[in-house]
Scaffold this active site. Structure first.
Site, PDB file in Angstrom:
ATOM      1  N   CYS A   1       1.918  -2.681  -4.764  1.00 23.25           N
ATOM      2  CA  CYS A   1       0.827  -2.961  -3.844  1.00 23.25           C
ATOM      3  C   CYS A   1      -0.391  -2.125  -4.204  1.00 23.25           C
ATOM      4  O   CYS A   1      -1.525  -2.570  -4.110  1.00 23.25           O
ATOM      5  CB  CYS A   1       1.302  -2.643  -2.426  1.00 23.25           C
ATOM      6  SG  CYS A   1       0.221  -3.181  -1.112  1.00 23.25           S
TER       7      CYS A   1
ATOM      8  N   GLY B   1       6.370  -0.640   4.346  1.00 22.20           N
ATOM      9  CA  GLY B   1       6.040  -0.930   2.958  1.00 22.20           C
ATOM     10  C   GLY B   1       4.706  -1.642   2.852  1.00 22.20           C
ATOM     11  O   GLY B   1       3.856  -1.558   3.739  1.00 22.20           O
ATOM     12  N   CYS B   2       4.514  -2.357   1.769  1.00 17.83           N
ATOM     13  CA  CYS B   2       3.258  -3.055   1.517  1.00 17.83           C
ATOM     14  C   CYS B   2       2.945  -4.048   2.630  1.00 17.83           C
ATOM     15  O   CYS B   2       3.763  -4.903   2.961  1.00 17.83           O
ATOM     16  CB  CYS B   2       3.346  -3.793   0.180  1.00 17.83           C
ATOM     17  SG  CYS B   2       1.867  -4.752  -0.205  1.00 17.83           S
ATOM     18  N   PHE B   3       1.735  -3.965   3.196  1.00 19.07           N
ATOM     19  CA  PHE B   3       1.428  -4.835   4.331  1.00 19.07           C
ATOM     20  C   PHE B   3       1.293  -6.297   3.957  1.00 19.07           C
ATOM     21  O   PHE B   3       1.379  -7.166   4.820  1.00 19.07           O
ATOM     22  CB  PHE B   3       0.212  -4.354   5.131  1.00 19.07           C
ATOM     23  CG  PHE B   3      -1.041  -4.010   4.365  1.00 19.07           C
ATOM     24  CD1 PHE B   3      -1.294  -4.457   3.081  1.00 19.07           C
ATOM     25  CD2 PHE B   3      -2.002  -3.206   4.978  1.00 19.07           C
ATOM     26  CE1 PHE B   3      -2.463  -4.125   2.409  1.00 19.07           C
ATOM     27  CE2 PHE B   3      -3.184  -2.866   4.318  1.00 19.07           C
ATOM     28  CZ  PHE B   3      -3.419  -3.332   3.032  1.00 19.07           C
TER      29      PHE B   3
END
Length: 222
Positions: A19, A53-55
């Site tokens: 990300c 984690g990664c949005f």
């Protein structure tokens, strides 16, 4: 020489499929170089906040859930005012990539959203979800009321006993301030289906969730 070549190869691969390795120029935008959601919540709408984690991944997962009207990527949990994608990437702002989940409580409960949260990531991984690591990717379940806090803590207690052997590291944090992320991050997975990270990480994570919770999905998400 071989060591340095291997080191740079590994580093480049991590950035390509992470990300954090994203560049704004990779995003698809509208004619004004912005992405807008144009969403107005109703009087009945409630909001829940989760970080796992990664949005990009988290937003897509919650948007597939029946009763969720919208999910917005942003930053929360830290002490720095007006954080940006670049500043939280340093790990010094205290914020985590967070998603604001706008939902209709008559269709989906906060308790169900908590189940979605814990069922769609590994809550035993401190400061990250593979392949993204750092405090900005830590697991946080935010609460706005004592009732929401009790629901989160009850779920953690249940999962610690049944599944995770008391290894859950998810933070249970009172929500104070949510900063919406830059517009080019919104609906990122949907708008950038061929981006490397989306293909390698986001889509597989979403499909894994769909397979695990088919009864919770919107019809168009099956």
């Amino acid at each position: 020489m071989k060591f340095y070549k291997a080191f740079f190869t590994i580093t480049f691969s991590l950035l390509l499929f992470s990300c954090l390795g994203f560049s704004k120029k990779d995003a698809k935008t509208n004619e004004n170089n912005k992405i807008t959601k144009n969403y107005t919540p109703s009087k009945e709408t409630k909001v829940a906040y989760f970080a796992s984690g990664c949005f990009w991944c988290v937003e897509a997962i919650f948007e597939s859930v029946r009763g969720v009207e919208e999910a917005v990527s942003g930053y929360a949990g830290g002490q720095t005012k007006n954080p940006t994608y670049q500043s939280i990437g340093t790990g010094r702002t205290g914020h985590a990539e967070t998603v604001a989940v706008y939902y209709n409580p008559d269709v989906v409960s906060f308790e169900t959203l908590v189940s979605v949260f814990f069922g769609s990531h590994n809550p035993t991984t401190k400061d990250g979800q593979h392949p993204d690591y750092g405090t900005q990717y830590r697991s946080i379940a935010f609460y706005s009321t004592d009732e929401e806090k009790q629901i989160i803590e009850a779920k953690i207690d249940e999962l610690n006993k049944s599944t995770y052997n008391n290894q859950i590291v998810t933070e249970v944090t009172k929500h104070t301030k949510f900063y919406e992320a830059e517009e080019y991050h919104q609906d990122f997975e949907k708008r950038n289906p061929n981006q490397g990270y989306v293909k390698a990480v986001s889509v597989p994570r979403l499909n894994k969730f769909k397979k695990k919770f088919p009864e919770l999905l919107k019809k168009e998400s099956h």
